[in-house]
Design a protein around this motif. Structure first.
Motif, PDB file in Angstrom:
ATOM      1  N   GLY A   1       0.799  -1.208   0.000  1.00  0.00           N
ATOM      2  CA  GLY A   1       0.000   0.000   0.000  1.00  0.00           C
ATOM      3  C   GLY A   1       0.833   1.260   0.000  1.00  0.00           C
ATOM      4  O   GLY A   1       2.056   1.216   0.064  1.00  0.00           O
ATOM      5  N   TYR A   2       0.115   2.365  -0.058  1.00  0.00           N
ATOM      6  CA  TYR A   2       0.711   3.692  -0.048  1.00  0.00           C
ATOM      7  C   TYR A   2       0.038   4.495   1.064  1.00  0.00           C
ATOM      8  O   TYR A   2      -1.192   4.546   1.144  1.00  0.00           O
ATOM      9  CB  TYR A   2       0.486   4.375  -1.399  1.00  0.00           C
ATOM     10  N   VAL A   3       0.844   5.131   1.916  1.00  0.00           N
ATOM     11  CA  VAL A   3       0.330   5.902   3.047  1.00  0.00           C
ATOM     12  C   VAL A   3       1.012   7.274   3.039  1.00  0.00           C
ATOM     13  O   VAL A   3       2.240   7.357   2.981  1.00  0.00           O
ATOM     14  CB  VAL A   3       0.637   5.192   4.394  1.00  0.00           C
ATOM     15  N   ASP A   4       0.212   8.335   3.083  1.00  0.00           N
ATOM     16  CA  ASP A   4       0.782   9.673   3.262  1.00  0.00           C
ATOM     17  C   ASP A   4      -0.095  10.467   4.231  1.00  0.00           C
ATOM     18  O   ASP A   4      -0.929   9.890   4.922  1.00  0.00           O
ATOM     19  CB  ASP A   4       0.994  10.396   1.930  1.00  0.00           C
ATOM     20  N   ASP A   5       0.083  11.786   4.288  1.00  0.00           N
ATOM     21  CA  ASP A   5      -0.662  12.602   5.245  1.00  0.00           C
ATOM     22  C   ASP A   5      -2.147  12.681   4.939  1.00  0.00           C
ATOM     23  O   ASP A   5      -2.947  12.980   5.818  1.00  0.00           O
ATOM     24  CB  ASP A   5      -0.094  14.022   5.280  1.00  0.00           C
ATOM     25  N   CYS A   6      -2.549  12.438   3.696  1.00  0.00           N
ATOM     26  CA  CYS A   6      -3.945  12.637   3.297  1.00  0.00           C
ATOM     27  C   CYS A   6      -4.763  11.361   3.168  1.00  0.00           C
ATOM     28  O   CYS A   6      -5.946  11.360   3.464  1.00  0.00           O
ATOM     29  CB  CYS A   6      -3.999  13.380   1.967  1.00  0.00           C
ATOM     30  N   PHE A   7      -4.162  10.280   2.678  1.00  0.00           N
ATOM     31  CA  PHE A   7      -4.964   9.079   2.451  1.00  0.00           C
ATOM     32  C   PHE A   7      -4.129   7.808   2.535  1.00  0.00           C
ATOM     33  O   PHE A   7      -2.908   7.841   2.536  1.00  0.00           O
ATOM     34  CB  PHE A   7      -5.688   9.158   1.102  1.00  0.00           C
ATOM     35  N   VAL A   8      -4.834   6.690   2.592  1.00  0.00           N
ATOM     36  CA  VAL A   8      -4.233   5.355   2.597  1.00  0.00           C
ATOM     37  C   VAL A   8      -4.854   4.577   1.444  1.00  0.00           C
ATOM     38  O   VAL A   8      -6.074   4.583   1.270  1.00  0.00           O
ATOM     39  CB  VAL A   8      -4.535   4.612   3.922  1.00  0.00           C
ATOM     40  N   LEU A   9      -4.029   3.924   0.659  1.00  0.00           N
ATOM     41  CA  LEU A   9      -4.499   3.060  -0.412  1.00  0.00           C
ATOM     42  C   LEU A   9      -3.734   1.753  -0.293  1.00  0.00           C
ATOM     43  O   LEU A   9      -2.505   1.747  -0.358  1.00  0.00           O
ATOM     44  CB  LEU A   9      -4.251   3.701  -1.777  1.00  0.00           C
ATOM     45  N   ALA A  10      -4.442   0.645  -0.065  1.00  0.00           N
ATOM     46  CA  ALA A  10      -3.774  -0.631   0.148  1.00  0.00           C
ATOM     47  C   ALA A  10      -4.546  -1.755  -0.524  1.00  0.00           C
ATOM     48  O   ALA A  10      -5.769  -1.696  -0.670  1.00  0.00           O
ATOM     49  CB  ALA A  10      -3.642  -0.920   1.640  1.00  0.00           C
ATOM     50  N   ALA A  11      -3.828  -2.793  -0.935  1.00  0.00           N
ATOM     51  CA  ALA A  11      -4.433  -3.990  -1.515  1.00  0.00           C
ATOM     52  C   ALA A  11      -3.891  -5.199  -0.763  1.00  0.00           C
ATOM     53  O   ALA A  11      -2.696  -5.264  -0.461  1.00  0.00           O
ATOM     54  CB  ALA A  11      -4.107  -4.101  -2.996  1.00  0.00           C
ATOM     55  N   ASN A  12      -4.767  -6.144  -0.425  1.00  0.00           N
ATOM     56  CA  ASN A  12      -4.375  -7.331   0.325  1.00  0.00           C
ATOM     57  C   ASN A  12      -4.953  -8.588  -0.313  1.00  0.00           C
ATOM     58  O   ASN A  12      -6.049  -8.557  -0.869  1.00  0.00           O
ATOM     59  CB  ASN A  12      -4.885  -7.265   1.767  1.00  0.00           C
ATOM     60  N   TYR A  13      -4.210  -9.678  -0.197  1.00  0.00           N
ATOM     61  CA  TYR A  13      -4.676 -11.003  -0.601  1.00  0.00           C
ATOM     62  C   TYR A  13      -4.705 -11.842   0.679  1.00  0.00           C
ATOM     63  O   TYR A  13      -3.694 -11.984   1.347  1.00  0.00           O
ATOM     64  CB  TYR A  13      -3.743 -11.631  -1.628  1.00  0.00           C
ATOM     65  N   VAL A  14      -5.873 -12.372   1.024  1.00  0.00           N
ATOM     66  CA  VAL A  14      -6.064 -13.090   2.285  1.00  0.00           C
ATOM     67  C   VAL A  14      -6.586 -14.493   1.994  1.00  0.00           C
ATOM     68  O   VAL A  14      -7.533 -14.649   1.222  1.00  0.00           O
ATOM     69  CB  VAL A  14      -7.081 -12.352   3.191  1.00  0.00           C
ATOM     70  N   THR A  15      -5.976 -15.495   2.596  1.00  0.00           N
ATOM     71  CA  THR A  15      -6.509 -16.853   2.487  1.00  0.00           C
ATOM     72  C   THR A  15      -7.005 -17.301   3.855  1.00  0.00           C
ATOM     73  O   THR A  15      -6.428 -16.957   4.879  1.00  0.00           O
ATOM     74  CB  THR A  15      -5.471 -17.873   1.998  1.00  0.00           C
ATOM     75  N   SER A  16      -8.079 -18.051   3.862  1.00  0.00           N
ATOM     76  CA  SER A  16      -8.574 -18.650   5.092  1.00  0.00           C
ATOM     77  C   SER A  16      -9.196 -19.990   4.721  1.00  0.00           C
ATOM     78  O   SER A  16      -9.553 -20.228   3.563  1.00  0.00           O
ATOM     79  CB  SER A  16      -9.586 -17.747   5.793  1.00  0.00           C
ATOM     80  N   TYR A  17      -9.332 -20.846   5.693  1.00  0.00           N
ATOM     81  CA  TYR A  17      -9.847 -22.186   5.461  1.00  0.00           C
ATOM     82  C   TYR A  17     -11.032 -22.445   6.370  1.00  0.00           C
ATOM     83  O   TYR A  17     -11.052 -22.027   7.515  1.00  0.00           O
ATOM     84  CB  TYR A  17      -8.753 -23.230   5.717  1.00  0.00           C
ATOM     85  N   SER A  18     -12.021 -23.129   5.841  1.00  0.00           N
ATOM     86  CA  SER A  18     -13.158 -23.540   6.659  1.00  0.00           C
ATOM     87  C   SER A  18     -13.159 -25.063   6.734  1.00  0.00           C
ATOM     88  O   SER A  18     -12.827 -25.751   5.765  1.00  0.00           O
ATOM     89  CB  SER A  18     -14.465 -23.020   6.063  1.00  0.00           C
ATOM     90  N   TYR A  19     -13.512 -25.562   7.889  1.00  0.00           N
ATOM     91  CA  TYR A  19     -13.477 -26.994   8.146  1.00  0.00           C
ATOM     92  C   TYR A  19     -14.876 -27.502   8.466  1.00  0.00           C
ATOM     93  O   TYR A  19     -15.646 -26.828   9.131  1.00  0.00           O
ATOM     94  CB  TYR A  19     -12.552 -27.297   9.332  1.00  0.00           C
ATOM     95  N   THR A  20     -15.184 -28.685   7.980  1.00  0.00           N
ATOM     96  CA  THR A  20     -16.442 -29.349   8.333  1.00  0.00           C
ATOM     97  C   THR A  20     -16.101 -30.703   8.931  1.00  0.00           C
ATOM     98  O   THR A  20     -15.057 -31.279   8.622  1.00  0.00           O
ATOM     99  CB  THR A  20     -17.343 -29.548   7.104  1.00  0.00           C
ATOM    100  N   ALA A  21     -16.970 -31.215   9.771  1.00  0.00           N
ATOM    101  CA  ALA A  21     -16.723 -32.504  10.414  1.00  0.00           C
ATOM    102  C   ALA A  21     -16.644 -33.606   9.355  1.00  0.00           C
ATOM    103  O   ALA A  21     -17.569 -33.795   8.579  1.00  0.00           O
ATOM    104  CB  ALA A  21     -17.829 -32.815  11.408  1.00  0.00           C
ATOM    105  N   GLY A  22     -15.532 -34.286   9.309  1.00  0.00           N
ATOM    106  CA  GLY A  22     -15.338 -35.394   8.383  1.00  0.00           C
ATOM    107  C   GLY A  22     -15.070 -34.974   6.949  1.00  0.00           C
ATOM    108  O   GLY A  22     -14.884 -35.818   6.084  1.00  0.00           O
TER     109      GLY A  22
END
Length: 72
Positions: A27-48
């Protein structure tokens, strides 16, 4: 100018490999604004069942210092 650019990352350790969620971003951060991009992974689990990956892309836009500056 280069001091305003940021790179971030994180990871979590789960006892059930190989599914390790993580976050990568830039991302980019200065005195006026923040612009950021993120890639997030998460996992969900089910019984069996098998873990299911759910990747997400996130865009963050933030405004900073919107108040009037005090007179000196």
């Amino acid at each position: 100018m280069a001091a305003n650019w940021v790179v971030s990352g994180s990871a979590r350790w789960i006892l059930k490999p190989p599914d390790q969620p993580y976050v990568i971003g830039a991302g980019y951060v200065d005195d006026c604004f923040v612009l950021a991009a993120n890639y997030v992974t998460s996992y969900s689990y089910t019984a069996g069942g098998t873990p299911r990956c759910s990747p997400r892309y996130m865009l963050q836009i933030g405004l900073r210092t919107i108040a009037k500056r005090p007179q000196r």
